[in-house]
Design an enzyme around this catalytic site. Structure first.
Site, PDB file in Angstrom:
ATOM      1  N   TRP A  30       0.822  -1.213   0.000  1.00 38.91           N
ATOM      2  CA  TRP A  30       0.000   0.000   0.000  1.00 38.91           C
ATOM      3  C   TRP A  30       0.855   1.263   0.000  1.00 38.91           C
ATOM      4  CZ3 TRP A  30      -5.020   1.918   0.156  1.00 38.91           C
ATOM      5  CH2 TRP A  30      -5.186   3.206   0.687  1.00 38.91           C
ATOM      6  N   ASP A  33       0.230   9.078   1.043  1.00 35.78           N
ATOM      7  CA  ASP A  33       0.777  10.424   0.863  1.00 35.78           C
ATOM      8  C   ASP A  33       2.240  10.465   0.420  1.00 35.78           C
ATOM      9  OD1 ASP A  33      -1.622  10.828   2.132  1.00 35.78           O
ATOM     10  OD2 ASP A  33      -0.757  11.649   3.969  1.00 35.78           O
ATOM     11  N   TRP A 303      -9.455   8.370  -0.084  1.00 30.65           N
ATOM     12  CA  TRP A 303      -9.978   7.660   1.078  1.00 30.65           C
ATOM     13  C   TRP A 303     -11.446   7.290   0.880  1.00 30.65           C
ATOM     14  CZ3 TRP A 303      -6.079   6.086   3.653  1.00 30.65           C
ATOM     15  CH2 TRP A 303      -4.970   6.892   3.868  1.00 30.65           C
TER      16      TRP A 303
END
Length: 494
Positions: A30, A33, A303
């Site tokens: 994963w 940012d 998100w």
């Protein structure tokens, strides 16, 4: 087994079907940012929020890659791991700055027990590869959290120097759930003093994440990503209601244009600008590149989604946008892919002075790793659309509505929908465009993404899309007449 051994042993198991060619991605696991965007010892360095053990968010590491041109990246060992008392549940986002030949990483240490708490920490490196955490961490503790802020939401430090002094801005949330940023100063980068705050009120989200601050064309710009920014619109397309839901992300990015007083750490606002009007753009960071241009990259995901790559068990999830050069024109920030991208263009196909009524197709226009530029005029047409990633019952649509002067990006027509967990019918994004004037668009496609720049970068729209194998068609369509002044398409080879 340590984390780097795990990555090296398992990265070849990743399914490469939807991996990009032009964008930075994790080797496995994963990514979110971008962190620590910097130049050190002549190379560009990009760090990023990273969880190598799954394709969903987990306790954050700092991944790391380097590049000579910001397009072609080389993976490096993981730079930071969670594990100390102050960062045991994550080394959260932050920044990088070179000080006297040492690369400093300022980051947020996150812990969950005995209570959630976030503090600002420091790690250093002489070679830009191996980092050691400062034995005096944290450099800013919970006792120094300013202006009614929750100790649970105090994160993402951006550090810079001005006239020999260190400055820091962090994201924050007040105890009554109002997003804000906090300013700190230091003489040495170790001992910090709280100085001031800035907010736009509750209507701009409950937490401001990943703030960045820089000078651009004589103005001070602050970019931040607020959480839970409610944004609801009603729209009508072709005389029928198509969406009454959230057209825009509730996790989004804004730019503030104004001026900054270094004596008082007070920001004076002149303009608020929505930064990217697409689906997948969050938490950008910027630097001055080697030529002195302000260049920005962001997380190309979002998100509160069902993640297609996670559900398909492809072994990786997340990427960063192309680097974008920033400028200010007429009081607004423009963004455009950096010049270095052009060297990867090949196999030019071009047309000019096309009159389109109905549909235009050309097999030379097809492609999923391509750079496309189109200038057109909606002469008698009230609508004009461009279909990308066309295949059997799927395409990503960029639609221009002359009556409303709005462009819509629509990704509902797909076999692999990206579902918003808050709104399962959320498949449209929009932006204002003057459709009475000639319109120029540039679209960079990269296997499973598109970044669209309208009118020299006045507006950008970024989106992921996961087409079938062979869904590579691109077409132009209108119910009236559209004049295409220029059409250019390059394959991108790296």
């Amino acid at each position: 087994m340590n984390v780097n051994a795990y990555i090296n042993m398992n990265k070849k198991t990743v399914n490469s079907r939807y991996r990009h060619r032009l964008h930075l991605m994790p080797p496995i696991g994963w990514m979110n940012d971008p962190n620590g965007f910097s130049i050190f010892q002549g190379e560009y360095h990009m760090f990023y929020q990273y969880y190598p053990y799954d394709t969903k968010w987990g306790p954050m590491y700092w991944g790391h890659a380097t590049s000579d041109d910001l397009i072609n990246w080389e993976d490096k060992p993981v730079a930071l791991e969670p594990g100390e008392a102050y960062d045991e549940y994550g080394a959260f986002s932050g920044t990088a700055i070179e000080v006297d030949g040492i690369l400093r990483l300022y980051y947020t240490g996150h812990r969950e027990k005995p209570e959630v708490r976030e503090v600002q920490c420091l790690a250093t490196s002489e070679d830009g590869i191996q980092f050691e955490k400062f034995e005096g961490n944290p450099v800013i503790s919970s006792d120094q959290v300013g202006h009614k802020s929750r100790i649970e939401d105090f994160r993402d430090p951006k550090v810079w120097k001005h006239e020999g002094k260190f400055y820091m801005v962090t994201g924050s949330r007040t105890k009554d759930y109002q997003g804000q940023i906090l300013f700190y100063t230091s003489d040495d980068g170790y001992d910090w003093e709280y100085r001031n705050y800035f907010t736009l009120g509750k209507e701009y989200g409950v937490v401001w994440e990943c703030p960045d601050i820089f000078e651009l064309d004589g103005k001070t710009v602050i970019i931040f990503s607020p959480q839970w920014k409610p944004r609801v619109n009603d729209i009508v397309i072709n005389g029928r209601e198509e969406s009454r839901k959230k057209l825009e992300n509730i996790f989004t990015t804004f730019a503030l244009i104004g001026s900054f007083n270094y004596e008082t750490c007070q920001f004076s606002l002149e303009r608020v600008q929505d930064f990217d009007n697409g689906f997948d753009f969050y938490a950008p960071q910027s630097i001055l590149d080697k030529d002195g241009n302000r260049v920005l990259m962001a997380w190309m995901n979002m998100w509160q989604r069902k993640y297609v790559l996670d559900e398909m068990q492809h072994g990786w999830n997340g990427s960063l946008t192309l680097p974008r050069k920033l400028s200010i024109k007429d009081g607004r920030i423009y963004q455009w892919p950096i010049e270095a991208l052009n060297k990867y263009r090949s196999n030019l196909f071009s047309q000019s002075d096309l009159e389109i009524e109905g549909e235009y197709r050309n097999e030379n226009l097809a492609g999923v790793v391509a750079d496309i530029e189109i200038t057109f005029e909606m002469t008698t047409a009230d609508d004009f659309e461009i279909g990308f990633f066309e295949g059997e019952n799927e395409e990503l649509i960029l639609y221009f509505d002359r009556k409303q002067n709005i462009a819509y990006l629509k990704r509902h027509k797909t076999k692999r929908p990206i579902i918003n967990l808050q709104d399962p019918d959320d498949f449209i994004r929009s932006c204002s465009v003057d459709c009475s004037e000639p319109i120029h668009i540039r679209a960079v496609l990269d296997v499973s993404s598109v970044e669209i720049f309208i009118n020299d970068g006045e507006t950008a729209m970024t989106s992921l899309f996961f087409p079938d194998e062979g869904s590579d068609g691109i077409s132009l369509r209108t119910s009236g007449r559209v004049k295409v002044n220029t059409l250019s398409k390059w394959d991108m080879v790296i």
